[in-house]
Design an enzyme around this catalytic site. Structure first.
Site, PDB file in Angstrom:
ATOM      1  N   CYS A  44     -11.950  17.662  25.435  1.00 52.68           N
ATOM      2  CA  CYS A  44     -10.638  18.034  25.016  1.00 52.68           C
ATOM      3  C   CYS A  44     -10.863  19.563  25.123  1.00 52.68           C
ATOM      4  O   CYS A  44     -10.163  20.183  25.738  1.00 52.68           O
ATOM      5  CB  CYS A  44     -10.585  17.914  23.600  1.00 52.68           C
ATOM      6  SG  CYS A  44      -9.204  18.677  22.985  1.00 52.68           S
ATOM      7  N   LYS A  53      -3.981  22.895  29.621  1.00 52.38           N
ATOM      8  CA  LYS A  53      -2.668  23.431  28.955  1.00 52.38           C
ATOM      9  C   LYS A  53      -2.594  24.856  29.424  1.00 52.38           C
ATOM     10  O   LYS A  53      -1.729  25.500  29.912  1.00 52.38           O
ATOM     11  CB  LYS A  53      -2.590  23.348  27.432  1.00 52.38           C
ATOM     12  CG  LYS A  53      -2.452  22.059  27.004  1.00 52.38           C
ATOM     13  CD  LYS A  53      -1.525  21.184  27.645  1.00 52.38           C
ATOM     14  CE  LYS A  53      -1.441  19.593  27.447  1.00 52.38           C
ATOM     15  NZ  LYS A  53      -2.737  19.077  27.834  1.00 52.38           N
ATOM     16  N   GLY A 189      -1.772   7.919  39.534  1.00 55.45           N
ATOM     17  CA  GLY A 189      -1.755   7.320  38.061  1.00 55.45           C
ATOM     18  C   GLY A 189      -0.664   8.317  37.615  1.00 55.45           C
ATOM     19  O   GLY A 189      -0.779   9.433  37.523  1.00 55.45           O
ATOM     20  N   GLY A 191       0.343   8.530  34.242  1.00 57.50           N
ATOM     21  CA  GLY A 191       0.284   8.553  32.686  1.00 57.50           C
ATOM     22  C   GLY A 191       0.193  10.172  32.379  1.00 57.50           C
ATOM     23  O   GLY A 191       0.667  11.064  33.045  1.00 57.50           O
ATOM     24  N   HIS A 452      18.531  30.323  12.272  1.00 52.68           N
ATOM     25  CA  HIS A 452      19.416  30.176  13.409  1.00 52.68           C
ATOM     26  C   HIS A 452      19.183  31.738  14.253  1.00 52.68           C
ATOM     27  O   HIS A 452      19.046  32.705  13.344  1.00 52.68           O
ATOM     28  CB  HIS A 452      20.851  30.197  13.015  1.00 52.68           C
ATOM     29  CG  HIS A 452      21.686  30.341  14.310  1.00 52.68           C
ATOM     30  ND1 HIS A 452      22.103  29.552  15.231  1.00 52.68           N
ATOM     31  CD2 HIS A 452      22.631  31.478  14.595  1.00 52.68           C
ATOM     32  CE1 HIS A 452      22.971  29.813  15.741  1.00 52.68           C
ATOM     33  NE2 HIS A 452      23.259  31.200  15.536  1.00 52.68           N
TER      34      HIS A 452
END
Length: 473
Positions: A44, A53, A189, A191, A452
């Site tokens: 990882c 990432k 692939g 995925g 907001h």
């Protein structure tokens, strides 16, 4: 041979599951020994979630620079020095995070042994040195008798026939460490890993072709979420070919030719590199597990109870080698559960849902049940959906694609699942995971004031819809 050393709690594997288990076990008063044959942080932190990432972020920055005219900003076409990108990824991201793990283990007085562990029995293992020699006996190894053992050995990429990982045929690790941005990239692939890296390299300037053997990419997500990801890939120029079976790869030092079969017709694509990402297999076949009484499934997964305890009462297993999604945050949770169980705590892996995220454009995230899985379980549900097109913050970011959907019981309105497709879905799913796992009602969410203008508001808006009082739609 050196004498047998007795240890309290031993952990095999220093990835997300292993190092978190070590820290928690130490916090609970155990004397901990962590054995890792490669790098602390595991797949990882070193060659998976974290560096991927980073590469995705670099691609986004490049695209943001080139798309600045949307906001009235005129720039020259942005360029990228990929060597600097890779250096940043390594030194500023990976090294920083793995360094943090080393510091935390040291702080918690965890004994770290760099070596490869092999089980001899239900209570003993052998460690062979793989780094600088650190053992005193002539064999470069040591024998450990343990009171408790946590297995956190992780998983590895599946290699398919005629696509050996070498040269220009790479796994996810190789794809993250390319020294150049491919002009042409084939991804086998569709995925999580394949789709994310396809999007990353497309953002960096590659032309990418995804070959997926099933009728759809991202089979774990609902069709309307997948359609948004497909739209994003198409916008980047990515070709997605489904029901395509990869046959062979032929390469030289300049390129690779990938041959595949689709609709009964054989076709070849010439590319700079071919990434094979068709899944991962648990690492349960290479450290002597057969020498113990630990039971495994036909798939090679270790059988465990809700505390992660195997068929041997003092041996636990966590992460990719047990049932459930192979996700780092699941391993984090299981690590704390196992360490707590060893300490006599009343812990359990009793979550309602584990959130899952795919960092496509837009991002996709899900937790708990979706409409199909609820139907399979015989649960009568209703859904409420609010689009990001009605959210001021999303529109001001020029990212109006996507939606938030709540899945709740038809009669009581209790949340059993949620899906998000859109900007920052990876962060927004955390609130929904809390709501689902806490058994909250849609009214609880509707009565929670959201700031907001933010991307979190569609969650409250969807809850309002569920109650029959929509505001901004």
């Amino acid at each position: 041979m050196a004498d047998v050393e007795e240890k309290d709690t031993v952990i095999i594997g220093g990835g997300p599951g292993g190092y978190v288990a070590a820290i928690r076990a130490s916090e609970l008063g155990q004397k901990v020994t962590l054995i890792e044959k490669a790098e602390l942080g595991g797949v990882c932190l070193n060659v998976g979630c974290v560096p991927s990432k980073a590469l995705i972020s670099a691609g986004h920055r490049l695209q943001d620079a080139n798309d600045a005219s949307t906001f009235g900003i005129t720039t020259q076409p942005a360029t990228i020095d990929f060597a600097k990108t890779q250096e940043w990824k390594k030194t500023k991201v990976v090294d920083r995070m793995t360094g943090g793990v080393k510091m935390l283990l040291k702080k918690h007085k965890v004994e770290v042994i760099q070596g490869e562990a092999f089980l001899d029995s239900d209570s003993q293992l052998r460690v062979m040195s793989v780094g600088p020699k650190q053992f005193m006996d002539n064999g470069g190894g040591m024998t450990i008798k343990f009171n408790n053992l946590i297995l956190a050995t992780g998983s590895r990429p599946v290699e398919i026939p005629n696509f050996k990982f070498e040269g220009r045929v790479v796994d996810s690790t190789g794809a993250l460490d390319l020294t150049e941005i491919p002009h042409e990239l084939v991804v086998i692939g569709g995925g999580y890993i394949g789709t994310e890296l396809a999007g990353a390299y497309a953002n960096l300037g590659s032309h990418v072709t995804i070959l997926e053997g099933t009728p759809s990419i991202l089979p774990n997500f609902e069709k309307d979420l997948v359609s948004l990801a497909l739209k994003g890939l198409k916008k980047k120029g990515v070709d997605v070919i489904t029901k395509a079976m990869a046959k062979k790869a032929e390469q030289d030092d300049q390129s690779v030719i990938v041959t595949y079969d689709a609709d009964g017709e054989e076709t070849s694509i010439k590319a700079d590199y071919c990434l094979v990402s068709v899944g991962r297999r648990p690492n349960t076949d290479n450290f002597g597990l057969e020498m113990t009484s630990v039971k495994t499934t036909d798939r090679g997964l270790v059988e465990v109870d809700q505390q992660g305890r195997t068929s041997v009462k003092n041996i636990f297993a966590i992460g990719d080698i047990v049932a459930g999604p192979a996700l780092a945050h699941k391993a984090f949770f299981e690590a704390k559960t196992a360490a707590g169980a060893i300490a006599g705590k009343n812990t359990a892996n009793d979550w309602v849902g584990v959130p899952a995220v795919c960092f496509t454009d837009p991002e996709l995230a899900t937790v708990g049940l979706n409409q199909a899985s609820a139907k399979e379980k015989g649960i009568a549900i209703s859904t409420a959906k609010f689009p990001f097109a009605g959210n001021a913050r999303a529109v001001s970011l020029d990212e109006p694609e996507g939606f938030v959907r709540l899945v709740y019981t038809k009669d009581e309105g209790n949340l059993v699942g949620a899906q998000v497709a859109g900007p920052e879905a990876s962060d927004l799913i955390a609130e929904l995971s809390l709501a689902v796992n806490a058994g909250m009602n849609v009214e609880d969410v509707a009565l929670t004031i959201h700031p907001h203008p933010t991307l979190s508001e569609p969650i409250q808006e969807a809850a309002d819809i569920a109650l029959g009082y929509p505001t901004h739609i």
